[in-house]
Design a protein around this motif. Structure first.
Motif, PDB file in Angstrom:
ATOM      1  N   GLY A  11       0.899  -1.152  -0.057  1.00 41.61           N
ATOM      2  CA  GLY A  11       0.137  -0.186  -0.062  1.00 41.61           C
ATOM      3  C   GLY A  11       0.953   1.220   0.092  1.00 41.61           C
ATOM      4  N   THR A  36       5.546  -8.197   2.012  1.00 48.95           N
ATOM      5  CA  THR A  36       4.931  -8.903   0.952  1.00 48.95           C
ATOM      6  C   THR A  36       5.610  -8.649  -0.425  1.00 48.95           C
ATOM      7  OG1 THR A  36       3.245  -7.304   0.343  1.00 48.95           O
ATOM      8  CG2 THR A  36       2.658  -9.135   2.139  1.00 48.95           C
ATOM      9  N   PHE A  42       6.516  -0.762  -3.563  1.00 44.20           N
ATOM     10  CA  PHE A  42       6.329   0.681  -2.805  1.00 44.20           C
ATOM     11  C   PHE A  42       7.553   1.227  -2.183  1.00 44.20           C
ATOM     12  CE2 PHE A  42       2.046  -1.306  -3.585  1.00 44.20           C
ATOM     13  CZ  PHE A  42       1.369  -0.217  -4.099  1.00 44.20           C
ATOM     14  N   MET A 136     -12.616   1.006  -0.092  1.00 44.71           N
ATOM     15  CA  MET A 136     -11.986  -0.348   0.363  1.00 44.71           C
ATOM     16  C   MET A 136     -12.351  -0.581   1.738  1.00 44.71           C
ATOM     17  SD  MET A 136      -8.316  -0.481  -2.027  1.00 44.71           S
ATOM     18  CE  MET A 136      -8.023  -1.938  -1.806  1.00 44.71           C
TER      19      MET A 136
END
Ligand SMILES: Cc1cc2nc3c(=O)[nH]c(=O)nc-3n(C[C@H](O)[C@H](O)[C@H](O)COP(=O)(O)O)c2cc1C
Length: 416
Positions: A11, A36, A42, A136
């Protein structure tokens, strides 16, 4: 100083995790990072490696040069299975930011990456900080996944409201500031570290019923869910829990002593007997303020009376009496359901007049919380500080109340 395992998912807010590591290591916590694969798009692993002084792991088949050790620890001669070793050694597992995708996987027990396998193997406290677009976050799928995780004791830090990553968007979903994440972790760590181990906690739950005759009563809408959640949370932290319950229709968790006290008078008796044998009293039950002066024998027949006027008398103020009889080192927490804007002021008054250590207040004018609901939104008020707990499952609110009890007790120790 603790061993913090940090999970970073894919994110925008992943950049804030770097600052978290900087702050946590400055406080001398040993930090290991699992990313992850998506999160590496990112923020790169090298930045985490530089800040933690340890390799960052991504793939579930990656070799761990530290063999599961945290920075500053000796490296084992044996090469363990990485996700098991990291999870077993960690004192706390923080996943921040937690993406909607990873939250969904954790809620359903997936183990398809190093991060999710480690989370499944973790028996230390797991703290999750969701961060995503408000649509979301607010989607029923995400909300039900979060509720599922909270019901298993995972602590979920409610995201902040504000500007979101995409242009002109505003709403709930921002990752809280790294300093706030660290404070949440430290509170959770101190709560997990034995403060409740063997502590005798007395919890009241449910709502009393004051008989009119053998059939009818004056009652209230309390379901006992908040009290049960408190009992469960205290039990999970190693406390010896006694539950005094008034008309609770739900099964109480195994491992605690249960006393039934359906009326205010029975509740008073049970609490007075229990008080000398506890260190913490959590008065979550809704006790009637008034009861019929006399109880009719049998059943009042409609035909017998042209109308019915009930004579009511006030019940004793159990909480004030208990607070008056307290021993040193006992912590007494009251609960207040108040209505409307004056809720906090009214609770503050109760805190003072009843001489409580803390009062937990909810504003019953807000929809979807409090009586009968699975969620609650409360403010914890003490004589020196106040903490707002955003709407969350009752289990999660119970955890925050216990954190507050831990804080009160450690402040009490420090001032002695
Ligand atoms: C530019 C961009 C930004 C994203 N930001 C977020 C985010 O803030 N929160 C989130 O839950 N997902 C976000 N996503 C989607 C996740 O990256 C995606 O669901 C991914 O599969 C997550 O994988 P992970 O949970 O294994 O890290 C973003 C995707 C892109 C392309």
């Amino acid at each position: 100083m603790a061993r913090i395992l940090l999970g970073v998912t894919g994110g925008i807010a992943a950049y804030k995790s770097l600052e978290f590591v900087r702050l946590a290591t400055a406080r001398e916590h040993a930090v290991r990072v699992i990313q992850t694969p998506a999160s590496t798009r990112f923020v790169g692993r090298a930045s985490f490696e530089a800040l933690t002084g340890a390799p960052t792991l991504v793939g579930d088949h990656d070799a761990d040069p530290l063999r599961g050790a945290f920075p500053g620890e000796q490296i084992d001669a044996h090469d363990p299975i990485t996700h098991l070793a990291l999870a077993a050694k960690a004192d706390l597992f923080l996943i921040a930011p937690a993406s909607a995708n990873t939250i969904a996987k954790l809620a359903h027990g997936f183990a398809d990456s190093l991060l999710t396998s480690s989370a499944l193997a973790a028996r230390c406290p797991v703290v999750l900080a969701p961060a995503m677009n408000n649509l979301m976050y607010e989607h029923p799928a995400t909300q039900s996944n979060i509720a599922r995780l909270e019901s298993r004791g995972v602590q979920v830090i409610t995201p902040a409201v504000g500007r979101l990553a995409s242009r002109d968007e505003h709403g709930i979903g921002r990752l809280p500031e790294p300093q706030q994440l660290l404070e949440a972790c430290e509170q959770r760590l101190s709560a997990a570290r034995g403060l409740f181990d063997g502590l005798r906690v007395l919890v009241t739950a449910g709502g009393t019923r004051e008989p009119i005759d053998d059939v009818r009563f004056i009652g209230n809408r309390s379901s006992g869910k908040m009290g049960l959640a408190l009992a469960q949370a205290a039990l999970a932290r190693g406390a010896e829990v006694t539950l005094i319950e008034a008309n609770v229709a739900l099964a109480s968790p195994a491992g605690l002593r249960v006393i039934h006290a359906p009326t205010a008078a029975e509740m008073q008796r049970a609490c007075e007997e229990g008080l000398p044998r506890c260190e913490v009293l959590l008065m979550a039950a809704a006790v009637a303020d008034f009861r019929p002066k006399a109880r009719f024998d049998g059943k009042i027949k409609k035909q017998q009376l042209p109308g019915l006027t009930l004579d009511l008398e006030p019940t004793p103020d159990i909480l004030a009496r208990l607070a008056g009889a307290r021993q040193p080192r006992q912590t007494i927490v009251g609960f207040a359901a108040e209505h409307g804007e004056r809720a906090l002021a009214l609770a503050q008054q109760k805190l003072q007049t009843k001489e409580l250590d803390a009062i937990v207040v909810n504003d019953i004018s807000k929809p979807g919380i409090g009586f009968e609901s699975d969620a609650n939104e409360v403010t914890i008020i003490t004589s020196s500080w106040q903490q707002a707990v955003a709407k969350a499952s009752k289990r999660s609110v119970a955890e925050r109340i216990l954190d507050a009890v831990a804080r009160l007790r450690s402040e009490g120790e420090a001032s002695r």
